[in-house]
Design an enzyme around this catalytic site. Structure first.
Site, PDB file in Angstrom:
ATOM      1  N   ARG A  54     -14.202 -29.350   7.256  1.00 21.47           N
ATOM      2  CA  ARG A  54     -13.749 -30.742   7.252  1.00 21.47           C
ATOM      3  C   ARG A  54     -13.836 -31.375   8.637  1.00 21.47           C
ATOM      4  O   ARG A  54     -13.983 -32.583   8.776  1.00 21.47           O
ATOM      5  CB  ARG A  54     -12.315 -30.809   6.721  1.00 21.47           C
ATOM      6  CG  ARG A  54     -11.914 -32.196   6.242  1.00 21.47           C
ATOM      7  CD  ARG A  54     -10.572 -32.185   5.538  1.00 21.47           C
ATOM      8  NE  ARG A  54      -9.535 -31.639   6.372  1.00 21.47           N
ATOM      9  CZ  ARG A  54      -8.638 -30.709   5.988  1.00 21.47           C
ATOM     10  NH1 ARG A  54      -8.659 -30.251   4.758  1.00 21.47           N
ATOM     11  NH2 ARG A  54      -7.744 -30.253   6.824  1.00 21.47           N
ATOM     12  N   TYR A 107     -16.748 -58.285   7.458  1.00 20.30           N
ATOM     13  CA  TYR A 107     -17.218 -57.647   6.229  1.00 20.30           C
ATOM     14  C   TYR A 107     -16.093 -57.679   5.186  1.00 20.30           C
ATOM     15  O   TYR A 107     -14.958 -57.286   5.485  1.00 20.30           O
ATOM     16  CB  TYR A 107     -17.609 -56.221   6.613  1.00 20.30           C
ATOM     17  CG  TYR A 107     -18.094 -55.333   5.508  1.00 20.30           C
ATOM     18  CD1 TYR A 107     -19.252 -55.647   4.792  1.00 20.30           C
ATOM     19  CD2 TYR A 107     -17.433 -54.151   5.204  1.00 20.30           C
ATOM     20  CE1 TYR A 107     -19.711 -54.804   3.793  1.00 20.30           C
ATOM     21  CE2 TYR A 107     -17.896 -53.298   4.209  1.00 20.30           C
ATOM     22  CZ  TYR A 107     -19.031 -53.637   3.505  1.00 20.30           C
ATOM     23  OH  TYR A 107     -19.479 -52.804   2.528  1.00 20.30           O
ATOM     24  N   ASP A 179     -17.094 -53.924  14.858  1.00 24.65           N
ATOM     25  CA  ASP A 179     -18.068 -53.490  13.862  1.00 24.65           C
ATOM     26  C   ASP A 179     -19.448 -53.851  14.417  1.00 24.65           C
ATOM     27  O   ASP A 179     -19.833 -55.018  14.458  1.00 24.65           O
ATOM     28  CB  ASP A 179     -17.792 -54.200  12.527  1.00 24.65           C
ATOM     29  CG  ASP A 179     -18.693 -53.699  11.396  1.00 24.65           C
ATOM     30  OD1 ASP A 179     -19.826 -53.260  11.692  1.00 24.65           O
ATOM     31  OD2 ASP A 179     -18.269 -53.759  10.227  1.00 24.65           O
ATOM     32  N   LYS A 204     -26.610 -48.235   7.022  1.00 22.54           N
ATOM     33  CA  LYS A 204     -27.545 -49.349   7.102  1.00 22.54           C
ATOM     34  C   LYS A 204     -28.786 -48.954   7.903  1.00 22.54           C
ATOM     35  O   LYS A 204     -29.621 -48.228   7.417  1.00 22.54           O
ATOM     36  CB  LYS A 204     -26.830 -50.572   7.683  1.00 22.54           C
ATOM     37  CG  LYS A 204     -25.491 -50.895   6.991  1.00 22.54           C
ATOM     38  CD  LYS A 204     -25.678 -51.420   5.580  1.00 22.54           C
ATOM     39  CE  LYS A 204     -24.404 -51.469   4.752  1.00 22.54           C
ATOM     40  NZ  LYS A 204     -23.321 -52.290   5.279  1.00 22.54           N
TER      41      LYS A 204
HETATM   42  C1  LIG Z   1     -22.047 -52.202   4.817  1.00 25.77           C
HETATM   43  C2  LIG Z   1     -21.161 -52.583   5.938  1.00 25.77           C
HETATM   44  C3  LIG Z   1     -20.049 -51.815   6.257  1.00 25.77           C
HETATM   45  C4  LIG Z   1     -19.601 -50.625   5.427  1.00 25.77           C
HETATM   46  O1  LIG Z   1     -20.503 -49.584   5.425  1.00 25.77           O
HETATM   47  P1  LIG Z   1     -20.518 -48.559   4.176  1.00 25.77           P
HETATM   48  O2  LIG Z   1     -21.235 -47.396   4.724  1.00 25.77           O
HETATM   49  O3  LIG Z   1     -21.209 -49.275   3.072  1.00 25.77           O
HETATM   50  O4  LIG Z   1     -19.098 -48.253   3.853  1.00 25.77           O
HETATM   51  C5  LIG Z   1     -19.290 -52.177   7.338  1.00 25.77           C
HETATM   52  N1  LIG Z   1     -19.606 -53.259   8.080  1.00 25.77           N
HETATM   53  C6  LIG Z   1     -20.680 -54.022   7.806  1.00 25.77           C
HETATM   54  C7  LIG Z   1     -20.963 -55.183   8.673  1.00 25.77           C
HETATM   55  C8  LIG Z   1     -21.482 -53.718   6.719  1.00 25.77           C
HETATM   56  O5  LIG Z   1     -22.509 -54.505   6.427  1.00 25.77           O
END
Ligand SMILES: *Cc1c(COP(=O)(O)O)cnc(C)c1O
Length: 387
Positions: A54, A107, A179, A204
């Site tokens: 983990r 987001y 973020d 992404k």
């Molecule tokens: C998609 C996204 C997330 C979350 O990522 P996941 O891996 O889908 O949980 C966070 N911030 C932004 C800006 C995103 O586009």
């Protein structure tokens, strides 16, 4: 080392793995120890070394090290998703009675976590205008522990003045959590701009092939244990296969982003000439409201942008989107394939007015730009025919 050299080498030690180029997938739950002394030595710090599945395996550590190096932070912490990276970071710094300032452009699921979970645990959230800059000062209260920034904002692409916000936040004792998924570790260096904790939705662009879920938190040594312990306490972790895929994706991130951006630019140039388009939201364009700060703080743009439609009835928008040949509709972005998504900014925010109507987010993939333009062109024709 220059960035493109670091991206190839970060987190790799072939000599430790029989000369194998990529860090292998180490799967584990149990890790065994040859003596009581070694077993018990982990009681002091279970996060330093391979202790239990983990807490990560050498595959996880390779990714954490690579992302931390590229973001300019000390430590990385891999999580099962980008959202988990966000929620663990928020939980690490907030407790009942605290207050968090969250950019109004975040987001959606970040907002839901604040409204639905943090609220239940007695943490108060205030959303602020992402363009507020150092004007955020009066919003910081004695109990404000976190200022959350997302720049440019999800869907609407406001560029935030992060150094100005960070200066004010730090003066009042709050940490700045960013973020950084849009810019990736390549195009925005969080720790050189006053950020304390940076989050990548590695799902992404880093994974880059739409086939894995992963998040990475990066921070300086000073905050590392606070976040690492929070992740451990709630059992948040990541899978070694996903870390492997993220490491593999990472090696081509730089060249992919260049192409994503070049295609996005071509699409924008074409969209500018279309009557259906009110305006485009993409900081890399000189006429974009956020261009000056983007140019000052960022070193590039990926292929994700939006445009606002002139007033168009929904059925016409549907006629366009339902029959696209190359642009698929779906959440997420950052893969090799182009995506298109309608959204309604007015419904997504509480601290800022948004006058524009139906908007469309585009992820420019790696297809030929002219083919993508043709697909959009046919889409606009269907839209007009449905008016
Ligand atoms: C998609 C996204 C997330 C979350 O990522 P996941 O891996 O889908 O949980 C966070 N911030 C932004 C800006 C995103 O586009």
């Amino acid at each position: 080392m220059k960035e493109d050299t670091r991206i190839v080498n970060a987190g790799r030690e072939p000599e430790e793995n029989s000369g194998i180029v990529n860090p292998p997938i180490y799967r584990a739950s149990t890790v065994t120890f040859p003596s009581v002394e070694i077993l018990e030595s982990f009681d002091k710090n279970p996060f330093d070394g391979v202790f239990y599945g983990r807490h990560g395996t050498p595959t996880t550590f390779a990714l954490e090290e690579a992302i931390a190096e590229l973001e300019g932070g000390d430590r990385g912490i891999a999580m099962a998703s980008g959202l988990a990276a966000i929620t663990v970071s928020l939980l690490a710094f907030l407790k009942s009675g605290d207050h968090a300032l969250i950019a109004d452009c975040v987001y959606g699921p970040t907002r839901h976590f604040c409204d639905q979970v943090l609220k239940r645990y007695g943490v108060e959230t205030t959303y602020y205008d992402p363009l507020i800059g150092d004007g955020i000062e009066p919003l910081l209260k004695a109990n404000t522990k976190v200022v959350f920034v997302e720049s440019p904002g999800s869907l609407t692409f406001e560029v935030q003045d992060i150094p100005a916000i960070a200066k004010v936040a730090h003066a009042k004792g709050a940490v700045v959590i960013l973020d950084n998924s849009w810019a990736t570790p390549l195009y925005f260096k969080p720790f050189a701009h006053g950020v304390d904790v940076s989050i990548q939705a590695a799902t992404k662009y880093i994974v880059g092939h739409a086939d894995a879920m992963l998040g990475v938190i990066t921070t300086q040594e000073q905050h590392y244990m606070t976040i690492r312990k929070t992740a451990a306490n709630i059992g948040a972790c990541s899978a070694p296969e996903e870390c492997f895929l993220a490491l593999r994706g990472l090696r081509t991130l730089s060249i992919r982003l260049e192409r994503h951006c070049a295609t996005a630019m071509k699409l924008c140039e074409w969209l500018k000439g279309q009557d259906e388009v009110e305006h485009i939201l993409y900081p890399a364009l000189t006429e974009d409201a956020g261009h000056a700060i983007w140019k000052r703080d960022f070193t590039g743009a990926p292929g994700l942008f939006s445009f606002v439609l002139k007033k168009t009835p929904k059925k016409a928008v549907v006629a366009m989107l339902d029959h696209m040949k190359l642009f698929a509709m779906g959440y997420s972005w950052g893969g090799y394939e182009s995506l298109i998504l309608p959204f309604y900014p007015k419904q997504l925010r509480t601290a800022t007015d948004w006058s524009g109507g139906t908007s469309i987010r585009i992820h420019a993939g790696l297809e030929d730009a002219d083919d993508l333009i043709q697909d959009l062109d046919e889409g606009f024709k269907r839209m007009n025919a449905a008016l």
